[in-house]
Structures are given as structure tokens and as C-alpha cells.
Design a protein around this motif. Sequence first.
Motif, short mmCIF file in Angstrom:
data_model
loop_
_atom_site.label_atom_id
_atom_site.label_comp_id
_atom_site.label_asym_id
_atom_site.label_seq_id
_atom_site.Cartn_x
_atom_site.Cartn_y
_atom_site.Cartn_z
N PRO A 166 28.38 23.05 41.00
CA PRO A 166 29.02 23.70 42.15
C PRO A 166 30.46 24.15 41.91
CG PRO A 166 27.94 21.67 42.84
CD PRO A 166 27.94 21.69 41.34
N ASP A 167 30.99 23.94 40.73
CA ASP A 167 32.37 24.35 40.45
C ASP A 167 32.56 24.53 38.94
OD1 ASP A 167 34.92 25.08 41.14
OD2 ASP A 167 35.66 23.04 41.44
N LEU A 168 33.53 25.34 38.58
CA LEU A 168 33.91 25.52 37.18
C LEU A 168 35.42 25.40 37.07
CD1 LEU A 168 31.77 28.60 36.01
CD2 LEU A 168 31.59 26.25 35.16
N PRO A 169 35.95 25.01 35.91
CA PRO A 169 37.39 24.96 35.74
C PRO A 169 38.02 26.34 35.94
CG PRO A 169 36.27 23.90 33.90
CD PRO A 169 35.22 24.57 34.71
N GLN A 170 39.24 26.37 36.44
CA GLN A 170 39.92 27.64 36.70
C GLN A 170 40.06 28.47 35.43
OE1 GLN A 170 40.64 28.86 39.81
NE2 GLN A 170 40.91 30.74 38.63
N SER A 171 40.26 27.84 34.29
CA SER A 171 40.38 28.60 33.04
C SER A 171 39.08 29.36 32.73
CB SER A 171 40.75 27.68 31.88
OG SER A 171 39.77 26.66 31.71
N THR A 172 37.94 28.74 33.02
CA THR A 172 36.65 29.41 32.82
C THR A 172 36.50 30.56 33.81
OG1 THR A 172 35.66 27.36 32.04
CG2 THR A 172 34.14 29.10 32.74
N MET A 173 36.87 30.32 35.07
CA MET A 173 36.79 31.38 36.08
C MET A 173 37.69 32.55 35.70
SD MET A 173 34.47 30.46 38.20
CE MET A 173 34.68 31.69 39.47
N ASP A 174 38.87 32.27 35.20
CA ASP A 174 39.79 33.34 34.77
C ASP A 174 39.16 34.18 33.65
OD1 ASP A 174 41.66 32.45 36.61
OD2 ASP A 174 42.89 31.40 35.12
N ALA A 175 38.51 33.51 32.69
CA ALA A 175 37.85 34.23 31.60
C ALA A 175 36.69 35.08 32.12
CB ALA A 175 37.36 33.25 30.54
#
Length: 193
Positions: free
Chosen positions: A159-168
Amino acid sequence: MDSRFNVFIVCLAIGVTFVNGQRPSPGGCPKITSNAMNNTAKFDINKYAGIWYELERSFNVFEIGLRCITAEYLAKSDGTVGVVNRGISKWGQKVTIEGSGRVADRSKPSYLKVAFKYSPEAPYWIADTDYTNYAIVVSCSDLFGLFRVDSIWILSRTPDLPQSTMDALHSYVDRLGLSSSALSRVDQSNCPN
């Protein structure tokens, strides 16, 4: 150009938008090659199968007011793909819609045509995935390269991903020629199992 032709184009675009539940944009659809981000040459539907959580999406009329959205993909022995989308309405009701997909082009196995009840078959690109963490999915149709309707989804196995992954992932969506600023977060909090 004749003003009647302009009115026809606008009406056609609006009709296509509501039939497919997608958002309109100027220009043609981007050229998407499967799994460009992680350089995986061959898409594997069996590895992609399973449950994905919808983390972000662009506007889609069929998902207005829904939260806790998941998509489950089932690889079938006949080569088709079963699709079950689930969510919770703003009134707390469980919503489920089932559909099916097929590989639209054998040379591009991550390019599917997906249909749900009462909707026409729509293009569905799994633009990128690592199979275990994230997937970027795009649906896009255009009218002579002048106007397009598209939907974008960022999916995850959790249900969630790290912000660094979302940014990529946002950066990748932008590199595709789409707009990550069109994405909005899907509420995955306090969801039933």
C-alpha cells in the motif's frame, strides 16, 4: 477549417473521454516500449499476475470517489488475462468490477487490450515494472496525433512505496511524454483485508 468540423472533433473527443473514462490532452500518444526503465526485454505475465495496490492515478471517471483500490491480474491458460478491480466507495460500499485482457501484439507482450463490462476494449500498456515492487500502467488513444485521452496508474505490491521510488516513477512518467503532475494519491489507509 469549417466550424462544424471543429464542433465534431470536440464532441468526438468528449465522447471518447467519457466512454473510456480518460482525461483529454493535446497531442498524440507517447511511444511506449515495455520495461524501458529496468531494461527488461521480455514482459512476463505470470510474474506480473497477482494483486497490485493503486497508489496514484490520473483522473478516471470510473474511479471517482473510490479508495483502497486494488487490481488483481490472473494469467489464464488460454493466454488471456483476468482482471478484477476492487475499491471502497465514499459511502463504504465494496465495489468490484471484472474484466479480461489479451495481448494485443505478440511482439509487444506488455501491450494489452482490456475490456470491462459495459466498456469497449481499451489499450493498456504495462510501461514499466520490476514485478515485485512497482508498475507504471498507461492507457492512451489518440485522434490523428492531434488529441489524446489517457490514464496513468502507479501500482505497487504494497500500500505504499518510499518517496525516492515514487520520485523515480514520476520522473519516468514525465520522460514518457506524459505528466506526473496529473497524478493524484489514492487513499490506501484503513482498508479492509
